[in-house]
Each structure stands twice: as C-alpha cells, then as structure tokens.
Design a protein around this motif. Structure first.
Motif, mmCIF file in Angstrom:
data_model
loop_
_atom_site.group_PDB
_atom_site.id
_atom_site.type_symbol
_atom_site.label_atom_id
_atom_site.label_comp_id
_atom_site.label_asym_id
_atom_site.label_seq_id
_atom_site.Cartn_x
_atom_site.Cartn_y
_atom_site.Cartn_z
ATOM 1 N N SER A 199 -2.544 -8.375 -4.171
ATOM 2 C CA SER A 199 -3.882 -8.741 -4.623
ATOM 3 C C SER A 199 -4.922 -7.733 -4.147
ATOM 4 O O SER A 199 -4.874 -7.257 -3.009
ATOM 5 C CB SER A 199 -4.239 -10.133 -4.101
ATOM 6 N N THR A 200 -5.885 -7.426 -4.999
ATOM 7 C CA THR A 200 -7.006 -6.548 -4.641
ATOM 8 C C THR A 200 -8.295 -7.339 -4.477
ATOM 9 O O THR A 200 -9.383 -6.746 -4.398
ATOM 10 C CB THR A 200 -7.209 -5.463 -5.712
ATOM 11 N N ASP A 201 -8.186 -8.655 -4.416
ATOM 12 C CA ASP A 201 -9.360 -9.510 -4.259
ATOM 13 C C ASP A 201 -9.744 -9.576 -2.775
ATOM 14 O O ASP A 201 -9.508 -10.565 -2.082
ATOM 15 C CB ASP A 201 -9.057 -10.912 -4.801
ATOM 16 N N ASN A 202 -10.323 -8.500 -2.281
ATOM 17 C CA ASN A 202 -10.758 -8.421 -0.887
ATOM 18 C C ASN A 202 -11.921 -7.452 -0.782
ATOM 19 O O ASN A 202 -12.310 -6.801 -1.767
ATOM 20 C CB ASN A 202 -9.599 -7.973 0.024
ATOM 21 N N ALA A 203 -12.487 -7.345 0.400
ATOM 22 C CA ALA A 203 -13.670 -6.506 0.603
ATOM 23 C C ALA A 203 -13.386 -5.027 0.359
ATOM 24 O O ALA A 203 -14.267 -4.273 -0.060
ATOM 25 C CB ALA A 203 -14.214 -6.707 2.016
ATOM 26 N N GLU A 204 -12.140 -4.600 0.626
ATOM 27 C CA GLU A 204 -11.781 -3.187 0.463
ATOM 28 C C GLU A 204 -11.392 -2.847 -0.967
ATOM 29 O O GLU A 204 -11.301 -1.686 -1.326
ATOM 30 C CB GLU A 204 -10.611 -2.825 1.394
ATOM 31 N N HIS A 205 -11.136 -3.869 -1.784
ATOM 32 C CA HIS A 205 -10.663 -3.701 -3.166
ATOM 33 C C HIS A 205 -9.387 -2.864 -3.212
ATOM 34 O O HIS A 205 -9.141 -2.111 -4.161
ATOM 35 C CB HIS A 205 -11.747 -3.064 -4.046
ATOM 36 N N LEU A 206 -8.596 -2.983 -2.154
ATOM 37 C CA LEU A 206 -7.296 -2.330 -2.087
ATOM 38 C C LEU A 206 -6.264 -3.364 -1.672
ATOM 39 O O LEU A 206 -6.512 -4.176 -0.780
ATOM 40 C CB LEU A 206 -7.302 -1.187 -1.073
ATOM 41 N N SER A 207 -5.122 -3.334 -2.297
ATOM 42 C CA SER A 207 -4.077 -4.285 -1.930
ATOM 43 C C SER A 207 -3.510 -3.932 -0.565
ATOM 44 O O SER A 207 -3.598 -2.787 -0.095
ATOM 45 C CB SER A 207 -2.960 -4.270 -2.980
ATOM 46 N N ALA A 208 -2.905 -4.910 0.079
ATOM 47 C CA ALA A 208 -2.265 -4.672 1.375
ATOM 48 C C ALA A 208 -1.108 -3.688 1.234
ATOM 49 O O ALA A 208 -0.788 -2.954 2.184
ATOM 50 C CB ALA A 208 -1.777 -5.993 1.960
ATOM 51 N N ALA A 209 -0.479 -3.666 0.062
ATOM 52 C CA ALA A 209 0.616 -2.720 -0.167
ATOM 53 C C ALA A 209 0.121 -1.283 -0.082
ATOM 54 O O ALA A 209 0.769 -0.418 0.531
ATOM 55 C CB ALA A 209 1.255 -2.989 -1.522
ATOM 56 N N VAL A 210 -1.032 -1.012 -0.674
ATOM 57 C CA VAL A 210 -1.600 0.340 -0.623
ATOM 58 C C VAL A 210 -2.005 0.689 0.799
ATOM 59 O O VAL A 210 -1.765 1.801 1.287
ATOM 60 C CB VAL A 210 -2.816 0.442 -1.570
ATOM 61 N N ARG A 211 -2.603 -0.275 1.507
ATOM 62 C CA ARG A 211 -3.008 -0.024 2.895
ATOM 63 C C ARG A 211 -1.794 0.228 3.784
ATOM 64 O O ARG A 211 -1.850 1.031 4.719
ATOM 65 C CB ARG A 211 -3.826 -1.201 3.412
ATOM 66 N N ALA A 212 -0.681 -0.451 3.511
ATOM 67 C CA ALA A 212 0.544 -0.209 4.276
ATOM 68 C C ALA A 212 1.032 1.218 4.063
ATOM 69 O O ALA A 212 1.472 1.889 5.014
ATOM 70 C CB ALA A 212 1.617 -1.211 3.873
ATOM 71 N N LEU A 213 0.958 1.704 2.829
ATOM 72 C CA LEU A 213 1.373 3.080 2.545
ATOM 73 C C LEU A 213 0.442 4.084 3.207
ATOM 74 O O LEU A 213 0.893 5.110 3.740
ATOM 75 C CB LEU A 213 1.400 3.317 1.029
ATOM 76 N N VAL A 214 -0.856 3.795 3.197
ATOM 77 C CA VAL A 214 -1.848 4.730 3.738
ATOM 78 C C VAL A 214 -1.790 4.792 5.260
ATOM 79 O O VAL A 214 -1.966 5.865 5.853
ATOM 80 C CB VAL A 214 -3.260 4.331 3.264
ATOM 81 N N VAL A 215 -1.524 3.650 5.908
ATOM 82 C CA VAL A 215 -1.585 3.576 7.369
ATOM 83 C C VAL A 215 -0.203 3.666 8.014
ATOM 84 O O VAL A 215 0.052 4.523 8.874
ATOM 85 C CB VAL A 215 -2.290 2.281 7.818
ATOM 86 N N CYS A 216 0.690 2.785 7.618
ATOM 87 C CA CYS A 216 1.960 2.633 8.335
ATOM 88 C C CYS A 216 2.905 3.808 8.135
ATOM 89 O O CYS A 216 3.561 4.245 9.094
ATOM 90 C CB CYS A 216 2.645 1.335 7.918
ATOM 91 N N LEU A 217 2.987 4.311 6.923
ATOM 92 C CA LEU A 217 3.920 5.409 6.664
ATOM 93 C C LEU A 217 3.534 6.693 7.404
ATOM 94 O O LEU A 217 4.381 7.280 8.109
ATOM 95 C CB LEU A 217 4.032 5.656 5.156
ATOM 96 N N PRO A 218 2.274 7.168 7.310
ATOM 97 C CA PRO A 218 1.923 8.374 8.082
ATOM 98 C C PRO A 218 2.045 8.171 9.588
ATOM 99 O O PRO A 218 2.442 9.098 10.308
ATOM 100 C CB PRO A 218 0.457 8.631 7.678
ATOM 101 N N LEU A 219 1.705 6.974 10.077
ATOM 102 C CA LEU A 219 1.821 6.706 11.507
ATOM 103 C C LEU A 219 3.270 6.793 11.960
ATOM 104 O O LEU A 219 3.573 7.367 13.016
ATOM 105 C CB LEU A 219 1.243 5.324 11.820
ATOM 106 N N THR A 220 4.182 6.245 11.164
ATOM 107 C CA THR A 220 5.610 6.295 11.509
ATOM 108 C C THR A 220 6.121 7.725 11.520
ATOM 109 O O THR A 220 6.853 8.135 12.432
ATOM 110 C CB THR A 220 6.420 5.460 10.504
ATOM 111 N N VAL A 221 5.730 8.509 10.526
ATOM 112 C CA VAL A 221 6.153 9.916 10.454
ATOM 113 C C VAL A 221 5.598 10.693 11.645
ATOM 114 O O VAL A 221 6.306 11.509 12.262
ATOM 115 C CB VAL A 221 5.694 10.550 9.126
ATOM 116 N N ALA A 222 4.327 10.437 12.000
ATOM 117 C CA ALA A 222 3.706 11.160 13.112
ATOM 118 C C ALA A 222 4.389 10.828 14.438
ATOM 119 O O ALA A 222 4.638 11.730 15.255
ATOM 120 C CB ALA A 222 2.216 10.814 13.180
#
Length: 266
Positions: free
Chosen positions: A228-251
C-alpha cells in the motif's frame, strides 16, 4: 566460496541445534492449529493468507540468533583462528564474506520453511481463507520479510567477527532484531537534539518510516499493507525495504569481508 558454503551447510545439517529449531517452529505453528481444530470456536475465517493465517512473528530474531550460532560455533577451541591463520589475505576476505552469505541464505530458508509449515498448519486447523492473495504478492511479502531480517543477520555476523564472543553476539542479536537497540539509538539522538534546542521526537518522527524495524512491522500486517502507498511518504513498505535494507546489508557484508578480515587472527 562454493566449497565453504557446502562445508557450512554440511556442518549445520549435522548439528543438533538446527533440528531443535525445526521442532520449535513446527510446534509453535501446529499447536494453535490443533487447538482450533479440536475446540469449538464457532464460524472463523481469515481475511487473507499473509496477515493473520501464518505466525511469522519472531522470524527475524530467530534468523539473527542462528547467524550467531553459525559464526560462533567452535570459536572456544580456536577452530576459526586456526583456519584463518592458514589463509592469505584474499582467502580471509572470502571466508568472512561467506559467513554473511551463508547466514543470509539460512535466513531465507528459515522464512520459506516457516511459511510452508504455516500453510500446513492452516490446512490442519480447517479455518478457511476468504481472500487469498495472488502468488506474486505472497512472493513479494516473503522477499520483503527476508529483506527486513537481512540487516540484523549481517550485523550479527559482523559483531560475531569483531568480538569473537558468543555471549555478546547473542545479546546483540536479540536486542537489535527485536528493535530495542534501534529504538534506543533513535531516542538517544532525539534527546541530544532536544538538549541542543530542537524539539523532542522530531528526529524519530522523520526517520521512523525508514527504520528496518518499522518496515518489518508493516510486513507483519500482510501483503496488502506491504504494497500500500496510502501513507505520508506515498511509498510502499516494499520500496522502503529495497531502499534501506538491501544497501545496508550489502554495506555491512562488505565491511565484514574487507575490514574485519584485515584484523590479526591471533
């Protein structure tokens, strides 16, 4: 690295603790299902497949704990140090990287296993699902669950290699994957901002949607909430997981492989 992965897989499959994990997960999923089957609770059904039917709570904590066991096993007898002392610098880099890769793969296996056992428990319970999600949504949900667990697994491996202490590592695994360490750091920064003249909780309200623990909480609500994109960021949690969790794991994996491998093995 393939030989190291096979070696770790063989060692884990022939250890007792992994079968203890299998037994505990199976019991925790089947016990409620059998109770629902044998007790008269009236008409009950689940709205969908991923939000209420499967008990996935605690998977990321268990995945981090398993990473601790994998990395700390036999360190008390100097097994890792004796192996590393025979490696060149490149060999040590590959060895450390393999521990992260293997622990992340083990977390993925745990998530899939828990999901499959949960499906079987759902069938045993006899409780129908009103609106099961399409297969692609279930796959996205499982993938995001792994993404949310991955940073904690990689950080646990890093702490294990830095401290070489099973007690410290298991404590870190529980505190970090449970969100306590993460929340404490954010509140601490909030307090410093307040002392510097800012407003309390301004920092936490800004970063909260991007914290892995907060994203994991949304994943726990099911595939519909995840996408769902019905939130203040207008981004789904799936997109936020890709943006945050994946680079953090690689780093973290890169830091473990490239920096920790240069430490003295003695």
């Amino acid at each position: 690295m393939i030989a190291l992965l096979r070696s770790d897989a063989y060692r884990v499959l022939h250890s007792r603790w992994i079968w203890g994990v299998v037994a505990i997960v199976t019991f925790l999923l089947f016990a409620p299902a059998l109770m629902m089957r044998w007790t008269s609770m009236g008409p009950v059904f689940y709205d969908d497949l991923t939000s209420s039917a499967l008990a996935m709570t605690g998977v990321q904590m268990l995945a981090a704990a398993m990473a601790c066991i994998v990395c700390c096993d036999r360190t008390d007898i100097g097994f890792s140090r004796s192996i590393l002392s025979s490696f060149c610098e490149r060999g040590r880099t590959v060895w450390f990287a393999e521990k992260c890769v293997f622990s992340l793969a083990l977390a993925a296996v745990l998530i899939v296993f828990t999901f499959v056992v949960g499906l079987l428990a759902l069938l045993v319970s006899g409780v129908p699902v009103a609106n099961p999600e399409p297969a692609w949504q279930v796959a996205a949900w499982l993938g995001c669950m792994w993404l949310c667990a991955a940073p904690y697994v990689a950080l646990t491996v890093l702490v294990a290699h830095l401290t070489r202490s099973e007690g410290v590592t298991i404590g870190f695994a529980v505190l970090s994957s449970g969100g306590l360490l993460e929340g404490g750091i954010v509140i601490g920064i909030d307090a410093l901002c307040y002392l510097a003249g800012g407003h309390f909780l301004d920092f936490s309200s800004a970063v909260a949607p991007w914290l892995p623990s907060q994203i994991a909480g949304i994943v726990g609500q099911g595939a519909a909430a995840l996408l769902s994109t019905d939130n203040a960021e207008h981004l789904s949690a799936a997109v936020r997981a890709l943006v945050v969790c994946l680079p953090l794991t690689v780093a973290v994996t890169a830091a473990d492989a490239l920096l920790v491998s240069r430490r003295d093995v003695a």
